[in-house]
Each structure stands twice: as structure tokens, then as C-alpha cells.
Design a protein around this motif. Structure first.
Motif, PDB file in Angstrom:
ATOM      1  N   TYR A  32       0.848  -1.193   0.000  1.00 12.40           N
ATOM      2  CA  TYR A  32       0.000   0.000   0.000  1.00 12.40           C
ATOM      3  C   TYR A  32       0.878   1.236   0.000  1.00 12.40           C
ATOM      4  O   TYR A  32       1.954   1.245   0.602  1.00 12.40           O
ATOM      5  CB  TYR A  32      -0.914   0.034   1.231  1.00 12.40           C
ATOM      6  N   THR A  34       1.956   4.400   1.485  1.00  9.55           N
ATOM      7  CA  THR A  34       1.844   4.980   2.839  1.00  9.55           C
ATOM      8  C   THR A  34       2.396   6.389   2.907  1.00  9.55           C
ATOM      9  O   THR A  34       2.504   6.963   3.987  1.00  9.55           O
ATOM     10  CB  THR A  34       2.592   4.096   3.857  1.00  9.55           C
ATOM     11  N   PRO A 160      -2.516  -5.322  -3.374  1.00  9.85           N
ATOM     12  CA  PRO A 160      -2.437  -5.310  -1.917  1.00  9.85           C
ATOM     13  C   PRO A 160      -2.574  -6.711  -1.334  1.00  9.85           C
ATOM     14  O   PRO A 160      -3.170  -7.595  -1.947  1.00  9.85           O
ATOM     15  CB  PRO A 160      -3.621  -4.419  -1.508  1.00  9.85           C
ATOM     16  N   GLU A 164      -9.311  -4.958  -1.122  1.00  3.99           N
ATOM     17  CA  GLU A 164      -9.909  -3.633  -0.999  1.00  3.99           C
ATOM     18  C   GLU A 164     -11.383  -3.703  -1.397  1.00  3.99           C
ATOM     19  O   GLU A 164     -11.722  -3.905  -2.547  1.00  3.99           O
ATOM     20  CB  GLU A 164      -9.178  -2.629  -1.894  1.00  3.99           C
ATOM     21  N   ALA A 269      -6.536   4.041   1.922  1.00  5.31           N
ATOM     22  CA  ALA A 269      -6.384   2.608   1.655  1.00  5.31           C
ATOM     23  C   ALA A 269      -5.488   1.922   2.680  1.00  5.31           C
ATOM     24  O   ALA A 269      -5.535   0.696   2.829  1.00  5.31           O
ATOM     25  CB  ALA A 269      -5.817   2.402   0.255  1.00  5.31           C
ATOM     26  N   ALA A 270      -4.668   2.704   3.385  1.00  6.42           N
ATOM     27  CA  ALA A 270      -3.735   2.126   4.352  1.00  6.42           C
ATOM     28  C   ALA A 270      -4.311   2.055   5.766  1.00  6.42           C
ATOM     29  O   ALA A 270      -3.631   1.576   6.675  1.00  6.42           O
ATOM     30  CB  ALA A 270      -2.439   2.936   4.366  1.00  6.42           C
TER      31      ALA A 270
END
Length: 351
Positions: A32, A34, A160, A164, A269-270
Motif C-alpha cells: 500500500y 503509505t 495489496p 480492498e 487505503a492504508a
């Protein structure tokens, strides 16, 4: 707590669980984006504090010692560098380096009684010295291992490790803000220098994180100390320690927001992977505190701080392909042999 006969077994089992979780806790985040890590740091620390709340309730809310928060402040300061370290030298090599210096700092402060603590003795001090020395040797071996980290490019594999469900499927797989952090602007030559240097600094800070807890425990035996009568059970300090982590990370994140003029780089997303990473780390630290109680820090530190590097390197070799080439594999095998021997020497020094 368990009897004297079973305490070592509990300690070594706790060490094993801690090694596995510490070596894997950053894996959910690896694929991901970050950013610069500041937002991730705060999410991770929020998860850590929530675990502390649960543990504190299970322990029926033991007395809160504010001084134990200082160790959390030290840890949070060292943890700021984790994302830049992973971006410059990779997860496996970064954890191997900071783990080795973590081991040396934590072992030495306990063994020689630094920072006003009592020096901890073991039945076989020679084995303990050999074990700590091998941890240092392994750190220098790790410095020669080269990791393959893409620089300012979008990797081919950005799938990932966690599915998701919330993120828009039409989102660009190579975000436009990737490469805008200060780490991505470094030259290739500076990547290794900066990454290794930050890993050493973080390792030293990590190695000092339990000093306040050990200090309180040592001084609890003195009638003239303000900590007289404090608990000897390490887990009783986990809430104060984790509270220090969360408060410090919050202060750093607010300062970051001010520096960024209220436009921090957030990476939604993180969030879930970061929360999972924080939970894994918190559980591992609770196991570490159990090991400290059962084995003493002078035994648990070299084992728990050196072992995760082996797990992280396996992730780096087999999953992320960060470490490649026959020379690097041979160096890894040598480092593994050295660090395993050191851990065994440290373990047997308590027997």
C-alpha cells in the motif's frame, strides 16, 4: 502468574510468538502507498492503544505510573522512521538492522544497569555475552546485504495483501502523488546511507523503550523511592506504555499537520492494513513483556529483537523479492546462523 518451574516455558513461548508477530506486522502494509508515514504512524498507534485498553480491563486496571509513558514516547519517536527505512532499504534489511541495534541497546542497559537500573545477573554470564556479541556481528553482516527497492517508479506488482472493498476499483494503480515524499527525492547513492542510518537510530531508541518500566520495577523494592510497592508484573505497565505511544504519535501528527499547512497527506487505503499492523505489534509487545517477567530482559531482549529479522527476511526473499542474488543469499544464511547461535547462547545462559 505460573510457578517457577513453568515460568521459563511461558517465557520462551512468549518469545516465539513475539518473534513471529514482530517479523510479520508490517507485511499487511507492504503493497500500500503509505506516503511519508506520518498518517500511518498515527493509525498504527491508535490500534496499539485500543489493545492496551482491552489488556488493562482484563488486568482489572492496575495502578497507572506516568513515568512508564516515557518509554512509549521513545518508541514512537523511533517508529517515525519506519516508512522511510522500508522505502530506502526494504522491510527485510531494515528490520534486521534495527533489530540488531535494538538487541544490543536493550541487553546492555539491562546487563550493566544503565539509566539507574540494577544490573541483571544470569547463571552463565559467558554464554550471555557471546549471545549479545553475535547479535552485533550479525548487524554488520546485514549491512552488506543489498536489497532491490524500486526508486521513483511504479512497481509492476501493486496488488495489496488485503482485499480492498471500500476503495474505488477505478482508482489509479500508480497514484500521482507517489514519488513526492522526501524519501523518493533522494538519489540512489543516498538511499542506502539514509536507510541504514535511520535503522540504526531507530534500533537504539527501540532498545531503550522498556527502561522506564524496568526502572520502576527496580526502585519498587526501595522503601525510600516514590515507586515503592510498584508491581513486579510487567504487563501491569502496558496501558501507561501504550498511552505514551499514542499521545506522542498524536503530538507528532498534529505538528505534521501544522507544517503541512493543514493539508496532510492522507492515504485511506492504508487505514485497515495499518490498524491490523498495530494490533499485531501490540500483541507481540504484550508477549515481550511476559517474556521479560519470566526470563528477565537480559535474556529476552537478544532473542526477541534479533529473531524478527529472520522472519522479515523470509518475507523479503519469498514474497516481495527485495533480496536477490547468490551473494546476498549466502550472506543471509551466514547471518541467520550467527543470529540463531546467539539466540541459543542467550537462552541457555538462563538455564
Amino acid at each position: 502468574m505460573s510457578s517457577n518451574a513453568t515460568a521459563p516455558a511461558v517465557g520462551y513461548i512468549s518469545c516465539s510468538v513475539a518473534v513471529l508477530l514482530f517479523g510479520s506486522n508490517f507485511v499487511p502494509l507492504k503493497k500500500y502507498d503509505t506516503g511519508d508515514g506520518m498518517f500511518l504512524q498515527w493509525v498504527l498507534c491508535a490500534a496499539i492503544w485500543l489493545v492496551a485498553v482491552v489488556v488493562n480491563l482484563i488486568l482489572r486496571c492496575p495502578k497507572f505510573w506516568p513515568f512508564a509513558m516515557l518509554g512509549g514516547c521513545v518508541w514512537a519517536t523511533g517508529n517515525i522512521a519506519v516508512v522511510p527505512i522500508i522505502k530506502t532499504i526494504g522491510l527485510g534489511l531494515g528490520m534486521l538492522i534495527w533489530g540488531s541495534f535494538n538487541a544490543l541497546t536493550g541487553w546492555a542497559s539491562s546487563r550493566f544497569g544503565w539509566f539507574g537500573m540494577e544490573a541483571q545477573e544470569v547463571p552463565r554470564p559467558l554464554l550471555n555475552y557471546v549471545g549479545a556479541g553475535l547479535s552485533v556481528v550479525s548487524a554488520f553482516i546485514f549491512l552488506f546485504i543489498k536489497s532491490e527497492i524500486p526508486n521513483n517508479t511504479c512497481p509492476m506488482d501493486v496488488t495489496p495483501l488485503m482485499t480492498e472493498h471500500v476503495i474505488n476499483s477505478a482508482q489509479d494503480s500508480c497514484p500521482s502523488d507517489r514519488g513526492n515524499t522526501w524519501v523518493d527525492k533522494l538519489s540512489v547513492a543516498h538511499h542506502r546511507l539514509v536507510g541504514c542510518s535511520l535503522a540504526v537510530i531507530s534500533g537504539i531508541l527501540y532498545g531503550s523503550t522498556f527502561v522506564p518500566i524496568l526502572y520502576i520495577k527496580d526502585h519498587s523494592k526501595r522503601n525510600d523511592s516514590v515507586y515503592a510497592g510498584a508491581s513486579q508484573y510487567d504487563l501491569d505497565y502496558v496501558f501507561a506504555h501504550f498511552t505514551g505511544i499514542f499521545l506522542t504519535s498524536t503530538v507528532y501528527f498534529l505538528a505534521y499537520c501544522i507544517i503541512m499547512k493543514n493539508s496532510p497527506k492522507l492515504h485511506p487505503a492504508a487505514v485497515l492494513p495499518g490498524f491490523l499492523s498495530g494490533v499485531l505489534w501490540a500483541v507481540a509487545t504484550c508477549c515481550w513483556l511476559l517474556a521479560n517477567h519470566s526470563l528477565s530482559a537480559v535474556v529476552s531482549f537478544p532473542i526477541i529483537t534479533a529473531g524478527p529479522g529472520l522472519i522479515a527476511a523470509m518475507w523479503g526473499v519469498f514474497m516481495f523479492k527485495e533480496i536477490q542474488g547468490l551473494k546476498n543469499y549466502l550472506l543471509l544464511m551466514l547471518a541467520f546462523c550467527v543470529i540463531t547461535t546467539g539466540a541459543l547462547c542467550t537462552a541457555f545462559s538462563k538455564v
